[in-house]
Design a protein around this motif. Sequence first.
Motif, PDB file in Angstrom:
ATOM      1  N   SER A 275      -2.254  -5.615  34.728  1.00  0.00           N
ATOM      2  CA  SER A 275      -1.620  -6.707  33.561  1.00  0.00           C
ATOM      3  C   SER A 275      -0.733  -6.281  32.560  1.00  0.00           C
ATOM      4  O   SER A 275       0.375  -6.813  32.337  1.00  0.00           O
TER       5      SER A 275
ATOM      6  N   VAL B 161       3.104  -7.459  31.944  1.00  0.00           N
ATOM      7  CA  VAL B 161       3.892  -8.326  30.819  1.00  0.00           C
ATOM      8  C   VAL B 161       5.209  -7.607  30.174  1.00  0.00           C
ATOM      9  O   VAL B 161       5.869  -8.440  29.784  1.00  0.00           O
TER      10      VAL B 161
ATOM     11  N   PHE C  90      -2.294  -9.022  23.711  1.00  0.00           N
ATOM     12  CA  PHE C  90      -1.308 -10.100  24.555  1.00  0.00           C
ATOM     13  C   PHE C  90      -1.124 -11.065  23.631  1.00  0.00           C
ATOM     14  O   PHE C  90      -1.884 -11.684  23.025  1.00  0.00           O
TER      15      PHE C  90
ATOM     16  N   GLY D  28       2.129 -16.814  26.734  1.00  0.00           N
ATOM     17  CA  GLY D  28       1.747 -16.917  27.965  1.00  0.00           C
ATOM     18  C   GLY D  28       0.660 -18.288  27.873  1.00  0.00           C
ATOM     19  O   GLY D  28       0.450 -18.893  26.897  1.00  0.00           O
TER      20      GLY D  28
ATOM     21  N   TYR E 155       2.945 -16.081  32.660  1.00  0.00           N
ATOM     22  CA  TYR E 155       3.971 -15.791  31.876  1.00  0.00           C
ATOM     23  C   TYR E 155       5.175 -16.320  32.625  1.00  0.00           C
ATOM     24  O   TYR E 155       5.274 -16.065  33.881  1.00  0.00           O
TER      25      TYR E 155
END
Length: 299
Positions: free
Chosen positions: A132, A136, A155, A158, A262
Amino acid sequence: MNLISLDIRMLRSLISVVETGSITETARRLGRTQPAITLQLQRLEELTGKQLFVHGGRRLALTEDGGIVLTYARSILRLHDELISQLASQEIEGQVVLGTPDLYAAFILPSILSVFRKSFPRIQVELNCALSTPLVELVKRSEVDIALVTRMNDFTGGQVVRREQLVWMTGEQSAAHQERPIPLALLPQGNIYRDHAIAALEAANLRWRIACQSESVGGLQAAAFAGMAVTVLGRSALVAGMRELGPADGLPALPQVELLLYKSSGATSKAATALHDYLAHYLRLGDQLGETGVPIDMG
């Protein structure tokens, strides 16, 4: 019996409010004002002649009738959107790069992507499987158009499109969970699956050791199948030959994790938009947050 006609926008608002738990977020997603969303829900109650929400205070829950309407609303909206997609699909073409961990590529996306390919035969989807965090970054650099990832603590951005329940797993005949220290098969450091597993064991004062570390879910499953270790994955990855472990087996409960969708700022093609919207819609439909009785924030 008087026939009534329900506006598709009312049904879409109902589904979104239940999924997001918030009229504010629904208004943002649908590009409407909060009073407009509230009015749509009230109008839906008037048209159906049923009380759809348990009223009182800021937080509401669906009534039994509300749950019935929600179930049909999802079916109606699915067919509506499939029709619109089918009518438009022949005109949309292009290539889209979709990034996701192999866990989701193997156990969550196949059925959705299969239907997408039938609806949009001229869109080519290139699948990029990675963890992940790097995905990103690839989205930010526009090297990946769309990414479905696990939310990590740092994060931002998203859309939350699904929640996965984490579970302990091992082979059907394995007794690895009875060993001390407990042998673990985990993803590399920095992954929230690993963090939750270790934190839960530490909180329960259970000793552990790393028996296998793999970036691939296949490696973790191999260690579990062989009886070498206990692993932690989303429940969707529980396959034949493996069994779920929990408090009855001496292991602590684990939390859910959020899946984020995303879209790169550079992914402006109709093909990228079609895939993004398709994933967002069908992943939310499969999310258990939409069950009757989920609190809804009216703020």
